[in-house]
Design a protein around this motif. Sequence first.
Motif, PDB file in Angstrom:
ATOM      1  N   TYR A 358      45.867  39.851  37.765  1.00  0.00           N
ATOM      2  CA  TYR A 358      45.024  40.817  37.081  1.00  0.00           C
ATOM      3  C   TYR A 358      44.030  41.420  38.072  1.00  0.00           C
ATOM      4  O   TYR A 358      43.755  40.853  39.140  1.00  0.00           O
ATOM      5  N   VAL A 359      43.473  42.585  37.722  1.00  0.00           N
ATOM      6  CA  VAL A 359      42.661  43.343  38.673  1.00  0.00           C
ATOM      7  C   VAL A 359      41.375  42.624  39.060  1.00  0.00           C
ATOM      8  O   VAL A 359      40.795  42.902  40.122  1.00  0.00           O
ATOM      9  N   ASP A 360      40.896  41.667  38.241  1.00  0.00           N
ATOM     10  CA  ASP A 360      39.659  40.962  38.558  1.00  0.00           C
ATOM     11  C   ASP A 360      39.908  39.629  39.266  1.00  0.00           C
ATOM     12  O   ASP A 360      39.042  38.748  39.275  1.00  0.00           O
ATOM     13  N   ALA A 361      41.096  39.460  39.859  1.00  0.00           N
ATOM     14  CA  ALA A 361      41.469  38.187  40.460  1.00  0.00           C
ATOM     15  C   ALA A 361      40.521  37.771  41.581  1.00  0.00           C
ATOM     16  O   ALA A 361      40.146  36.602  41.693  1.00  0.00           O
ATOM     17  N   GLU A 362      40.123  38.716  42.433  1.00  0.00           N
ATOM     18  CA  GLU A 362      39.250  38.379  43.560  1.00  0.00           C
ATOM     19  C   GLU A 362      37.881  37.915  43.075  1.00  0.00           C
ATOM     20  O   GLU A 362      37.278  37.016  43.660  1.00  0.00           O
TER      21      GLU A 362
END
Length: 494
Positions: A358-362
């Motif tokens: 998902y885009v908020d993984a970092e």
Amino acid sequence: MSGAEAPDAVDSRRPLWVVPHEVPAIVPLPSRSTEPRWVGVYRWAAVGGDLLAAMLGVSIALLTRFGYHVGSSYLLVSSVLPLAWAAAVALSKGYDSRFYGAGPDEFRSLLRAGVGLTAAVAMTSYVTRAEIARGFVVLAIPVTVVAALLLRYALRKDLHRHRVRGRCMHRVLVVGRSGPAATLCEHLESRPTDGFRVVATCRPRGDSNGPMHPEELAEPDILAAADRHAVEVVAIATDPELAGQSLRRLSWALEQRGIELIVSPGIIEVAGPRISIRPVAGLSLLHLERPSVSGGPHLMKAVFDRVVALGIVAVLSPLLIGLALAVKLSSSGPVLFRQQRVGRAGAEFTMLKFRSMYVDAEQRLSDLYALSDGNGVIFKMRNDPRMTPLGRWIRRFSLDELPQLFNVLRGDMSLVGPRPPLAEEVALYAADDSRRMLVKPGMTGLWQVSGRSDLSWDESVRLDLRYVDNWSMTLDLLILWKTVRAVFYGAGAY
């Protein structure tokens, strides 16, 4: 015999491995010249496979070149070619029992035999002025080589399965002081597929320091230990006391018994092509070639990488487009995940992958560090909650890494090489670890065909350094071949 030692007295200070200065020729010695049964079975299976491969190559060449109208001269050539192929393999040491199941020497012998047989056919045709169609030769021999390689690979895998179960092994006596002998035992037994089983160790009298092998002995000398345990191989751990004339006499005595002698020079993680023996003033000096990390061979590697990568992109373009659409439709965010990695000589580049999280993984990474299944340096989780359902599947078969083909085309990466590290990982490198960056990082490597994320940090570093020190195009081709199997089974991928 006042004041003198009896002739038969044993000096307890004498090293256990001192060999008698001479062995009377009239004394019968125990012989192990008869090979173990499995060696003969393997050799005949290899010969049969090579003959079958040659007949297959000849048949395909005849049908392709002449159809069902084959002249008598070509029938004669076709009947001789399988025998010539088996002879060429024998001359290339393809049936040498030392190489059965261990290392790529068997495969190299088949390739050498193919080149040699092609040259022999060309020379024979020229000398005898025989009209042999080039199309027949160009098709028959390559098909024979490929078929022989596949059959030999299957035969080796069957041998490996037996060795993992403890069969078809060479019985080994390890000789040396406790420390070097224990290290040699560990290395010999670390890979049962190489076929060495240590049945006993011999060490000098009074050497009680260091770890001991469970079956360590205190025999009067090496020959008695070899005879008692019916060994097929005597392995000498590096030691200055067993060298020169002592080692020479030992080799003579073992030769009469049909026992193979191997000597460990104490050099680790260095492949055979870098090692050569140079005779100087009656001495056999071990010469260690410098590893090839630049120059002509690596220019050839760069060309090979780009040509093969371009071919793979062309063939897999429908799959790449399909995966890109699947990533776009399955979750919000970009199709490609871009990340800065460190390449050759410390140069940073942007590595491409299909987005599997998902885009908020970092942003969520810091909360998950304590749950890492990695090796202390690399963060990995078997059940990473940041991963999308599609991402979990494409990672299972390493499909997320296909965009790295474009990194290869740009020259940032190679098809085969060390794992591309993050900058924070490089900051934790020890002095030896930085040697990994002498070559370009790769899409695959020894780390991928040896366990991937299941490896410890030390194991992954050891494999990468082994690759850097022993690089060759043959090694690259072998790793690419093994990568297909590793990706298919998905071992260590998460």
